[in-house]
Each structure stands twice: as structure tokens, then as C-alpha cells.
Design an enzyme around this catalytic site. Structure first.
Site, PDB file in Angstrom:
ATOM      1  N   HIS A  23       5.819  43.603  24.545  1.00 34.97           N
ATOM      2  CA  HIS A  23       4.789  42.949  24.658  1.00 34.97           C
ATOM      3  C   HIS A  23       3.603  43.480  24.630  1.00 34.97           C
ATOM      4  CE1 HIS A  23       3.342  40.447  27.792  1.00 34.97           C
ATOM      5  NE2 HIS A  23       4.475  40.041  27.362  1.00 34.97           N
ATOM      6  N   ARG A  77      12.803  37.715  20.099  1.00 35.50           N
ATOM      7  CA  ARG A  77      13.199  36.808  21.714  1.00 35.50           C
ATOM      8  C   ARG A  77      11.270  36.050  21.346  1.00 35.50           C
ATOM      9  NH1 ARG A  77      11.927  37.068  26.932  1.00 35.50           N
ATOM     10  NH2 ARG A  77      11.789  38.845  26.822  1.00 35.50           N
ATOM     11  N   LYS A 111      23.542  50.064  40.007  1.00 35.89           N
ATOM     12  CA  LYS A 111      23.103  51.348  40.112  1.00 35.89           C
ATOM     13  C   LYS A 111      21.767  50.927  41.160  1.00 35.89           C
ATOM     14  CE  LYS A 111      20.952  52.954  35.745  1.00 35.89           C
ATOM     15  NZ  LYS A 111      20.763  53.426  34.644  1.00 35.89           N
ATOM     16  N   ALA A 163      20.219  38.852  37.081  1.00 33.29           N
ATOM     17  CA  ALA A 163      20.726  36.717  36.631  1.00 33.29           C
ATOM     18  C   ALA A 163      21.642  36.877  36.015  1.00 33.29           C
ATOM     19  CB  ALA A 163      19.450  36.795  35.581  1.00 33.29           C
ATOM     20  N   ALA A 164      22.040  37.797  34.930  1.00 35.63           N
ATOM     21  CA  ALA A 164      23.292  38.010  34.390  1.00 35.63           C
ATOM     22  C   ALA A 164      25.024  38.180  35.423  1.00 35.63           C
ATOM     23  CB  ALA A 164      23.616  38.583  33.637  1.00 35.63           C
ATOM     24  N   GLY A 214       6.751  35.059  33.424  1.00 39.70           N
ATOM     25  CA  GLY A 214       6.494  34.493  33.244  1.00 39.70           C
ATOM     26  C   GLY A 214       7.141  33.432  34.060  1.00 39.70           C
ATOM     27  N   HIS A 258       9.608  45.589  25.442  1.00 41.33           N
ATOM     28  CA  HIS A 258       9.317  45.285  26.613  1.00 41.33           C
ATOM     29  C   HIS A 258      10.717  44.575  27.304  1.00 41.33           C
ATOM     30  CE1 HIS A 258       8.691  41.535  29.321  1.00 41.33           C
ATOM     31  NE2 HIS A 258       9.309  40.927  28.931  1.00 41.33           N
ATOM     32  N   TRP A 311      12.139  41.716  38.111  1.00 40.44           N
ATOM     33  CA  TRP A 311      10.245  42.259  37.960  1.00 40.44           C
ATOM     34  C   TRP A 311       9.683  40.695  37.328  1.00 40.44           C
ATOM     35  CZ3 TRP A 311       9.310  47.539  36.277  1.00 40.44           C
ATOM     36  CH2 TRP A 311       9.426  48.766  37.271  1.00 40.44           C
ATOM     37  N   SER A 348      23.563  43.254  38.849  1.00 40.79           N
ATOM     38  CA  SER A 348      23.204  42.226  40.251  1.00 40.79           C
ATOM     39  C   SER A 348      22.117  41.828  39.672  1.00 40.79           C
ATOM     40  CB  SER A 348      23.177  42.830  41.632  1.00 40.79           C
ATOM     41  OG  SER A 348      22.403  44.068  41.418  1.00 40.79           O
ATOM     42  N   ARG A 366       5.175  37.073  19.659  1.00 37.58           N
ATOM     43  CA  ARG A 366       4.979  38.884  20.246  1.00 37.58           C
ATOM     44  C   ARG A 366       4.923  40.228  19.667  1.00 37.58           C
ATOM     45  NH1 ARG A 366       8.911  38.541  25.749  1.00 37.58           N
ATOM     46  NH2 ARG A 366       7.499  37.433  27.246  1.00 37.58           N
ATOM     47  N   SER A 373      15.839  43.845  35.560  1.00 37.30           N
ATOM     48  CA  SER A 373      14.474  43.675  35.177  1.00 37.30           C
ATOM     49  C   SER A 373      14.110  41.976  35.831  1.00 37.30           C
ATOM     50  CB  SER A 373      14.641  43.768  33.885  1.00 37.30           C
ATOM     51  OG  SER A 373      14.767  44.791  33.089  1.00 37.30           O
ATOM     52  N   GLU A 423       3.650  29.624  26.764  1.00 34.84           N
ATOM     53  CA  GLU A 423       3.775  30.735  26.717  1.00 34.84           C
ATOM     54  C   GLU A 423       3.633  31.424  24.977  1.00 34.84           C
ATOM     55  OE1 GLU A 423       6.175  33.585  30.196  1.00 34.84           O
ATOM     56  OE2 GLU A 423       7.085  32.807  29.089  1.00 34.84           O
TER      57      GLU A 423
END
Ligand code: FAD
Ligand code: SIN
Length: 542
Positions: free
Chosen positions: A251, A395, A49, A29-30, A62, A360, A59, A27, A299, A56, A127
Site C-alpha cells: 500500500h 488487487r 487464533k 469477513a470470509a 476504505g 498490505h 482493520w 472469523s 497501487r 484484517s 479510490e
């Protein structure tokens, strides 16, 4: 067995059997993006779950990268993504995602996400690795705003059923049919109801995997507790290829604090002028590693530089300092971080923040194409559990939520377009518990969980060697036998399911890392420090 076609609610069959049009696992963003797009035409079940906000997504700090400024171009965003990804990215996927970013942001605005604005335009922050300001954000708590807006829309939609407290165990495949078939198509999922301990069959014509990453395979991670690689392990067991799992992103700036172990200090702090300093000399050490880009290098470069400083000088942490900016500016841009740190006795407007790198993001995952299809018929996947070709070997900051929106939508559109060709599900066998009992030794789970996370941190971290990877591989072999014996003997619990998946994810990471005989992006090994001529994905086939 009686199913009520398309209702998504139990029929005359036992209460733990339900037939849905589409089952989505996750549940974040995707998952919710896919659910909202599908729900215009189909009835959708979303399983999660724990709580519905436990991934994530909630959480994320940025923001979301998108070309929205007149001076910026798709080509620049594409180039930045591929530079960060060390050329391992798939150019078609990168274009596919980046060109759809502005429309994704429009959609989020329609859903009511209160992005920061400057006059009438969206405020864009910066960023690492981005050549322009192009990150839309909601202060420093973008993820919570996005998660809340998606959830509100999903809760209000009559075609979406949200079922938290379900830990999915394995896909239902052809071998679970009452009439056995070896074909291997996915027909939904077996899920443990965390409250009752019962294993339910959620059967569907189409299944979308959106379970997030495997960050918790490492001792130190910014990811939430449930990021145990469940979906990646489930897809692997169902026959899907998994790719680039060695590309684990660390990260650079996780708060160093004895009690608070996984609080991220957003990269936007560096984007808005923060400096990385040696904690004793105050030297801006990035000048020794990437004098041009300094703190805004990608990163992998910054995390390795910090790791090097920590190891070379025997430090516990380095400093991230933004106290030279006006206090109002710092409080205005980073209200969540400011309050959190103040609660810990640290005023970031006057003091530097102690930081260390931590795992991360999982760049690798289940192989998907541009329609979000996996190798397994009946199974689509989107978000951090996948390897779509977008991120390559590393990424680029704030490209991840974007990938979730674009591929969540792509999965939904593909399922809708092919709906009439998708067969109705067959009758499915119930979960077999005839040979298991309740566990009498829960300590085994805790012991193995801790052990995996420690050796992954020490042997499969930011800087690797073949010897360390082989040590990790032999630990995994031993634990595999123990965990499989335990799994075969005892009734499943969420902890046991997670341990089994965590170990599977660890094995995929180590096997991928052993296969890569070069250093590229996030995979840095002292035994093969050079870049190979050709950028090739590491693809594991079950
Ligand atoms: P998630 O949001 O992780 O959701 C996973 C879902 O799957 C959850 O609902 C979970 O309950 C469910 N699930 C997992 N296993 C099971 C199972 N066995 N059974 C049932 N359900 C299961 N990216 C950006 O682009 N910008 C940022 O600013 C940013 N900041 C970040 C900050 C932090 C601290 C972290 C950790 C990540 C950040 N990222 C950011 C990365 C980004 O947040 C994630 O990659 C993205 O949110 C993943 O979304 P998802 O939908 O794939 O999975
Ligand atoms: C951050 O805010 O630094 C995280 C951004 C990201 O993971 O993309």
C-alpha cells in the site's frame, strides 16, 4: 471413539475431541459470511487464533467496491479490476464477483452495517484505479463496522459455535485416521488451545479455510500481527496448489512514525483530493510517473513511484497532503485517522502526513474454483488466503472484502448442495506428542522471525532482482532445516506454529517470484523489466 454427530460439542470422548458438521478456520469477513450462510441448515464451528476480531477485516478502512450508481456499470468495474490486475485476472471470476457485489451490500445492510448515506442513497467514495465513485463505507472504519455486524449475527445464531484462542496447526487428513489411508481428504483440523496448551481434534465433514493473508512475512506491513500465512502453509502441506504468491501488494500510504509502525492512511484520502508531495520541494511528483491518473493510479504504480522518490532523494518518507480541503470535510470523512494523528501531535487539516509504502495484501494463495473448492477433497477456502482469479497481478482497492463475501457464500452454498454426498468422518488419531519436550530456547523463534521479515523486506520487496531473490532463497533453505528441527523436537506454541508457516509462506513467495520472468503488476524485477506477451499464473504444485 464416540462422537455425537452434528452437535459441535464434545461427546463421550476426551474433551478435546469434537465432531462438527462444518469447521471454519477464521472469523473474518470470509469465515463469518460462510458460517452465517451454512447455519441455516448445518451446525458450524468457527475457530480463530487469538481474539475473534484479530484479522484484517476489523482493520479495513476504505470500504467495499460495488456498482450502485446509475452512471456506473459492471463492465466498468470489471475493466478497472483487470487493468489493475495487469490482465492476469480470470475474467469469469471477475464477472462472478462483481455481479454479486450489490447483493452482498444489501445483505450487509440487512445485518445492520451503518454505511454512510447521502440523502437516501449510500455515499460512494473513490479510490485508486476506479473510474467511478463506487466504494461504500462507514466513515474511515468500514472493517470494524462489518466485523461487528457479522460477529453479532454469528453470536446470536444457535447453530454457530465461536471458539477463539485456537491456533490451528495442520489439517486432519486421511493419514491421521485410526485406519490409515493415503487418500488425502481433509476431515477437520488439529488446533492448539492457547490457554491450556492442549492440541484438540476438531473433526468435520467439510472444512473451510478463511485464515487471511501472509503480510507479516514482511518487516513493514499494515496487516495485523496474526497475518502469518498459516492457512496457505497448511493447505500447501495438505497437497493444495498455491498460485501467484509473488503478487504481494504494497500500500502506498502507511503512516511514517517512529513508534506507530503499521497505521494505514486510507487510499480514500487520495480519492477525496489528497496529493502526494516531495517533502522538501513540495512537488506533486506523481506527474512524473502517471500524469493522467496521478495519485489515483493503481497501487503498484503509486507505491513504486514513492519507493523511487525515497531511494532517489535519500528520503525517509514522502508527504500526503489533504490540508487544502476544508477542515470540516477532512474531519467528517476521516474521523478515525484524524483522531489517531492528532493523538500523535499531527493535525491533518493543517499539516501533510508523512507516509511510506508497506506490505498490505496477499494477492496470491490457495487455488480455488468458483465454488471455493480447493484441490483437496473436503477442503474449501475463501478470502485473502486464496487465489480465486479475481485480483490477478494487483488487487483493485476495496475488492478484497467483496471477494470474502462472495466466496464465503459460494463455499457455503456448495457444501449445502453436496451435503448428502459428503461422507461422515472416520475415527481420528490424537495429536502425537510422544517425542517432544518443552522448548528451552525461545530465542530461536524470535531471532528467525526477525531475520525472515528483514530479508523479505530487503530482498523481495517492491523492486526485485534475481540475485536478491536467490539470496532470499538460500537464507530460507538454511532456516528451514533449523525450524523443522526445532518443530520436531519441541511442544508447539502459537509462536512456533506461526514461525513455521511464515517461513513456508516466504518460500512460496520467493519461489514464485523466481519463476516469473517478466515484470507484471506487483512483481517488478530489474532483470526482466518488460511485460511478457502472455499473462500466465505462477502455479506451485506441492
Ligand atoms: P481476516 O479478516 O484476516 O481473518 C483471518 C482469520 O483467520 C482471523 O480470525 C484469524 O484469527 C484466523 N486465523 C489465522 N490463522 C489462524 C490459525 N492458524 N488458526 C486459527 N485461526 C487463524 N479490503 C477492502 O476490500 N477494503 C478496505 O477498505 C480494506 N482496508 C484494509 C485496511 C487494512 C489496514 C488492511 C490490513 C487490509 C485492508 N483490506 C481492505 C483488506 C481486507 O481487510 C482483507 O483482505 C480481508 O479483511 C481479509 O478477510 P479474511 O476473512 O480473508 O481474513
Ligand atoms: C484503503 O482504505 O486504502 C485500503 C483499501 C483496500 O485495501 O482495499
Amino acid at each position: 471413539m464416540a462422537f455425537k454427530e452434528g452437535t459441535g460439542v464434545p461427546a463421550d470422548s476426551p474433551a478435546h475431541d469434537a465432531l462438527h458438521d462444518v469447521v471454519i478456520i477464521g472469523s473474518g469477513a470470509a469465515g463469518l459470511t460462510a458460517a452465517l450462510a451454512l447455519a441455516e441448515a448445518r451446525r458450524v464451528l468457527v475457530l480463530a487464533k487469538g481474539s475473534l476480531t484479530g484479522g484484517s477485516t476489523a482493520w479495513a478502512q476504505g470500504g467495499i467496491a460495488a456498482v450502485l450508481d446509475a452512471g456506473d456499470t459492471f463492465e466498468d468495474h470489471i475493466r478497472d479490476t483487470m487493468v489493475a490486475g495487469a490482465g492476469l485476472n480470470d475474467r469469469d471470476t471477475v464477472e462472478f464477483v462483481i455481479e454479486r457485489a450489490p447483493a452482498s451490500i444489501d445483505r450487509l445492510c440487512e445485518l445492520g452495517v451503518p454505511f454512510n448515506r447521502e440523502e437516501h442513497a449510500l455515499h460512494l467514495t473513490r479510490e485508486g484505479g476506479h473510474s467511478h465513485r463506487r466504494i461504500v463505507h462507514v466513515d474511515d472504519a468500514t472493517g470494524w463496522a462489518v466485523q461487528s455486524a457479522l460477529l453479532k449475527a454469528a453470536e446470536a445464531h444457535p447453530n454457530i459455535t465461536l471458539l477463539p484462542g485456537r491456533t490451528c496447526i495442520d489439517f486432519i487428513t486421511d493419514r491421521h485416521r485410526e485406519q490409515f489411508s493415503a487418500a488425502g481428504r481433509v476431515w477437520g483440523v488439529y488446533a492448539l488451545c492457547e490457554e491450556t496448551g492442549r492440541v484438540e481434534r476438531h473433526v468435520a465433514r467439510a472444512t473451510i479455510l478463511a485464515t487471511g493473508g501472509a503480510g507479516r512475512v514482511y518487516q513493514f506491513s499494515t496487516a495485523p500481527r496474526g497475518a502469518t500465512g498459516d492457512g496457505i502453509a497448511m493447505a500447501w502441506r495438505a497437497g493444495a496448489r498455491v498460485s501467484n504468491m509473488e503478487m504481494m501488494q504494497f500500500h502506498p500510504t502507511c503512516l511514517y512514525h517512529l513508534e506507530v509502525k503499521n497505521f494505514l492512511i486510507t487510499e480514500a484520502v487520495r480519492g477525496e483530493g489528497g496529493h502526494l508531495l516531495h517533502p522538501e520541494t513540495g512537488r506533486r511528483f506523481m506527474v512524473d510517473y502517471d500524469p493522467e491518473r496521478m495519485e489515483l493510479a493503481p497501487r503498484d504504480v503509486v507505491a513504486r513511484a514513492i519507493d523511487d522518490q525515497i531511494k532517489r532523494f535519500g528520503l525517509d518518507f514522502v508527504h500526503l497532503d489533504i490540508s487544502h480541503q476544508p477542515a470540516d470535510f477532512v474531519r467528517g470523512h476521516f474521523p478515525t485517522i484524524y483522531e489517531k494523528l492528532l493523538g500523535l501531535g499531527l493535525d491533518m487539516t493543517r499539516q501533510p502526513i508523512p507516509v511510506v509504502p508497506a506490505q498490505h495484501y496477499t494477492c496470491g494463495g490457495v487455488v480455488v474454483d468458483l465454488q471455493a473448492r480447493t484441490d483437496v477433497p473436503g477442503l474449501w477456502a475463501a478470502g485473502e488466503c486464496t487465489e480465486s482469479g479475481l485480483h490477478g497481478a494487483n488487487r483493485l482497492a476495496s475488492n478484497s472484502l467483496l471477494e470474502c463475501f462472495v466466496f464465503g457464500e459460494a463455499a457455503a452454498q456448495d457444501i449445502l448442495a453436496r451435503w448428502d454426498t459428503l461422507e461422515a468422518p472416520p475415527a481420528i488419531l490424537p495429536w502425537d506428542e510422544s517425542r517432544v519436550t518443552d522448548s528451552d530456547e525461545e530465542v530461536v523463534i524470535k531471532q528467525n522471525w526477525t531475520e525472515i521479515r528483514r530479508f523479505m523486506w530487503n530482498y523481495v520487496g517492491i523492486v526485485r532482482t534475481t540475485k536478491r531473490l536467490e539470496r532470499a532463497a538460500s537464507r530460507i533453505e538454511l532456516l528451514k532445516r533449523e525450524v523443522e528441527d526445532y518443530y520436531g523436537a519441541f511442544r508447539v506454541t502459537t509462536d512456533l506454529i506461526e514461525l513455521r508457516n511464515l517461513l513456508q509462506a516466504a518460500e512460496l513467495i520467493v519461489q514464485s517470484a523466481l519463476k516469473r520472468k517478466e515484470s507484471r503488476g506487483l512483481h517488478y524485477t530489474l532483470d526482466y523489466p518488460a511485460l511478457a506477451d502472455e499473462a500466465k499464473d505462477t502455479v506451485l504444485v506441492p
